[in-house]
Motif scaffolding. Sequence first.
Motif, PDB file in Angstrom:
ATOM      1  N   UNK A  82       0.815  -1.218   0.000  1.00  0.00           N
ATOM      2  CA  UNK A  82       0.000   0.000   0.000  1.00  0.00           C
ATOM      3  C   UNK A  82       0.845   1.263   0.000  1.00  0.00           C
ATOM      4  N   UNK A  83       2.113   1.144   0.419  1.00  0.00           N
ATOM      5  CA  UNK A  83       2.990   2.320   0.487  1.00  0.00           C
ATOM      6  C   UNK A  83       4.268   2.012  -0.284  1.00  0.00           C
ATOM      7  N   UNK A  84       4.995   3.097  -0.643  1.00  0.00           N
ATOM      8  CA  UNK A  84       6.309   2.914  -1.274  1.00  0.00           C
ATOM      9  C   UNK A  84       7.312   3.795  -0.548  1.00  0.00           C
ATOM     10  N   UNK A  85       7.697   3.394   0.669  1.00  0.00           N
ATOM     11  CA  UNK A  85       8.632   4.233   1.415  1.00  0.00           C
ATOM     12  C   UNK A  85      10.009   4.240   0.758  1.00  0.00           C
ATOM     13  N   UNK A  86      10.866   5.155   1.208  1.00  0.00           N
ATOM     14  CA  UNK A  86      12.251   5.165   0.730  1.00  0.00           C
ATOM     15  C   UNK A  86      12.864   3.792   0.988  1.00  0.00           C
ATOM     16  N   UNK A  87      13.726   3.350   0.074  1.00  0.00           N
ATOM     17  CA  UNK A  87      14.321   2.026   0.224  1.00  0.00           C
ATOM     18  C   UNK A  87      15.544   2.148   1.128  1.00  0.00           C
ATOM     19  N   UNK A  88      15.497   1.445   2.262  1.00  0.00           N
ATOM     20  CA  UNK A  88      16.642   1.487   3.183  1.00  0.00           C
ATOM     21  C   UNK A  88      17.321   0.128   3.254  1.00  0.00           C
ATOM     22  N   UNK A  89      16.541  -0.939   3.413  1.00  0.00           N
ATOM     23  CA  UNK A  89      17.134  -2.278   3.548  1.00  0.00           C
ATOM     24  C   UNK A  89      17.006  -3.021   2.226  1.00  0.00           C
ATOM     25  N   UNK A  90      18.149  -3.366   1.640  1.00  0.00           N
ATOM     26  CA  UNK A  90      18.129  -4.136   0.393  1.00  0.00           C
ATOM     27  C   UNK A  90      18.413  -5.606   0.701  1.00  0.00           C
ATOM     28  N   UNK A  91      18.085  -6.477  -0.250  1.00  0.00           N
ATOM     29  CA  UNK A  91      18.349  -7.909  -0.089  1.00  0.00           C
ATOM     30  C   UNK A  91      18.938  -8.438  -1.396  1.00  0.00           C
ATOM     31  N   UNK A  92      20.224  -8.087  -1.662  1.00  0.00           N
ATOM     32  CA  UNK A  92      20.816  -8.512  -2.933  1.00  0.00           C
ATOM     33  C   UNK A  92      20.887 -10.049  -2.987  1.00  0.00           C
ATOM     34  N   UNK A  93      20.736 -10.648  -4.195  1.00  0.00           N
ATOM     35  CA  UNK A  93      20.554 -10.040  -5.514  1.00  0.00           C
ATOM     36  C   UNK A  93      19.086  -9.801  -5.904  1.00  0.00           C
ATOM     37  N   UNK A  94      18.114 -10.210  -5.073  1.00  0.00           N
ATOM     38  CA  UNK A  94      16.716 -10.162  -5.534  1.00  0.00           C
ATOM     39  C   UNK A  94      16.257  -8.720  -5.760  1.00  0.00           C
ATOM     40  N   UNK A  95      16.820  -7.766  -4.984  1.00  0.00           N
ATOM     41  CA  UNK A  95      16.434  -6.357  -5.142  1.00  0.00           C
ATOM     42  C   UNK A  95      17.435  -5.589  -5.999  1.00  0.00           C
ATOM     43  N   UNK A  96      18.365  -6.303  -6.648  1.00  0.00           N
ATOM     44  CA  UNK A  96      19.398  -5.636  -7.456  1.00  0.00           C
ATOM     45  C   UNK A  96      19.002  -5.614  -8.929  1.00  0.00           C
ATOM     46  N   UNK A  97      19.408  -4.532  -9.607  1.00  0.00           N
ATOM     47  CA  UNK A  97      19.276  -4.437 -11.063  1.00  0.00           C
ATOM     48  C   UNK A  97      20.681  -4.524 -11.670  1.00  0.00           C
ATOM     49  N   UNK A  98      20.763  -4.800 -12.983  1.00  0.00           N
ATOM     50  CA  UNK A  98      22.085  -4.751 -13.624  1.00  0.00           C
ATOM     51  C   UNK A  98      22.693  -3.353 -13.462  1.00  0.00           C
ATOM     52  N   UNK A  99      24.031  -3.192 -13.321  1.00  0.00           N
ATOM     53  CA  UNK A  99      25.047  -4.263 -13.365  1.00  0.00           C
ATOM     54  C   UNK A  99      25.328  -4.899 -11.992  1.00  0.00           C
ATOM     55  N   UNK A 100      24.737  -4.369 -10.893  1.00  0.00           N
ATOM     56  CA  UNK A 100      25.056  -4.909  -9.559  1.00  0.00           C
ATOM     57  C   UNK A 100      24.554  -6.338  -9.386  1.00  0.00           C
ATOM     58  N   UNK A 101      23.511  -6.697 -10.156  1.00  0.00           N
ATOM     59  CA  UNK A 101      22.829  -7.969  -9.907  1.00  0.00           C
ATOM     60  C   UNK A 101      23.740  -9.190 -10.098  1.00  0.00           C
ATOM     61  N   UNK A 102      24.480  -9.226 -11.216  1.00  0.00           N
ATOM     62  CA  UNK A 102      25.195 -10.464 -11.571  1.00  0.00           C
ATOM     63  C   UNK A 102      26.228 -10.874 -10.525  1.00  0.00           C
ATOM     64  N   UNK A 103      27.125  -9.945 -10.109  1.00  0.00           N
ATOM     65  CA  UNK A 103      28.099 -10.376  -9.090  1.00  0.00           C
ATOM     66  C   UNK A 103      27.440 -10.773  -7.770  1.00  0.00           C
ATOM     67  N   UNK A 104      26.361 -10.086  -7.410  1.00  0.00           N
ATOM     68  CA  UNK A 104      25.678 -10.424  -6.149  1.00  0.00           C
ATOM     69  C   UNK A 104      25.079 -11.828  -6.235  1.00  0.00           C
ATOM     70  N   UNK A 105      24.573 -12.193  -7.404  1.00  0.00           N
ATOM     71  CA  UNK A 105      23.962 -13.523  -7.552  1.00  0.00           C
ATOM     72  C   UNK A 105      25.029 -14.612  -7.618  1.00  0.00           C
ATOM     73  N   UNK A 106      26.138 -14.313  -8.285  1.00  0.00           N
ATOM     74  CA  UNK A 106      27.163 -15.354  -8.459  1.00  0.00           C
ATOM     75  C   UNK A 106      27.717 -15.843  -7.119  1.00  0.00           C
ATOM     76  N   UNK A 107      27.743 -14.944  -6.143  1.00  0.00           N
ATOM     77  CA  UNK A 107      28.226 -15.319  -4.802  1.00  0.00           C
ATOM     78  C   UNK A 107      27.327 -16.401  -4.199  1.00  0.00           C
TER      79      UNK A 107
END
Length: 406
Positions: A82-107
């Motif tokens: 219902x809300x879209x607050x500022x993003x503070x806590x991320x959960x890489x790689x599921x919340x990552x977009x390219x180019x950050x996503x690939x290295x986070x997933x490979x780990x």
Amino acid sequence: MSDSASIMPEHPPVTDWVNDFDHTDPTWTENPFPIWEKLRAASAVVHTERFLGCYMPTTYQAVKEIAYDTEHFSSRRVIVRDVRPEITARAPPITSDPPEHKPAKQILLPPFTPDAMKKLEPRVRAICNELIDEFIADGKCDAAARYTKHVPVRAIAHMLGIPEKDGDLFIKWIHGILELGIKDDNALMEAVREMTGYFAGHLEQRKSNPTDDLISTLMKAKDRDGNPLADEHVLGSLRLLLIAGIDTTWSAIGSSLWHLAKTPADRERLVKEPELMPLAVEELLRAYSPVTMAREVMKETTISGCPVKPGNMVLLSFPAANRDPAMFPDADKVVIDRKENRHAAFGLGIHRCVGSNLARMEMTVAIEEWLKRIPDFRLDPAGKVTWSEGTVRGPRQLPLLFGKAN
């Protein structure tokens, strides 16, 4: 107790699904399949003003187009709320977009290879039997409360090197994030805070006493520049593994037992022909896919001929895609020996589930061990099956009776 300011207004019941859908409506929670059929017949993409504006692709093709399009759609928010607050806590790689996503997933890939799962499998079989031992003599149980919930909780705890008995904490946090958190921001923030504090303690312990478990594996991992991962990244990935690795599989195992409880022909066939289990697991994943993800529209584009505008979320329903008759003949029938089954239960595109080997193994083992010990079972007419609301769908109460009906 949350303060009232953080609790979202109650959603009015849906009367027009095509123009005003709501995946948290009790009708959807109880039985979403006829709703998806109605939406799919209306359009490949539908829209609601709820959740501050949200699209939903209804066909396999439209879901696939969005899942593969990282230019117009971001994964920075993975739950429609219902809300879209500022993003503070991320959960890489599921919340990552390219180019950050690939290295986070490979780990995260090495701990979840088929070989790693083979090593874990004996412990999972033992967990299943330990759980069954606790209730088999009663002749009945709530399979969600006593069995399906605990298999993935204990397995992931074992992998992470944290006490299996802490499982009740994990279940509480997941409920706060995936169910209560859709409408109560405080419940979500409190669960994230508690979970982060818990894992931060385990990181500190391992800094002085390294261990041979998944937490230490992440702590030793390097980013794409060769530097150790920041604690914040490790904590985000641990939150992801717990949230994504438990509720999803618990729901898939529960839906499978629910189906077998009410479909004796399939149950008897699996007992007689255990070699069908791999095909049956894939079909149960297709028919009762637990996970619906989200994307945020970043740039205007067209999906299956429908214009899609920024400022909206997207409810990315892999379960609805898996019931599309254009992709799956007899899509609304469970065919346990279905051969051609390119289902999307684990997602499509770069964010395809990193733990799919673990989920398949846990599902297979949990169903196999149950059928060995309890080959005959049925829904308990004195109880009520209830389903979870929101992002992950599965039975939360599953009252079963053991033995043949009189």
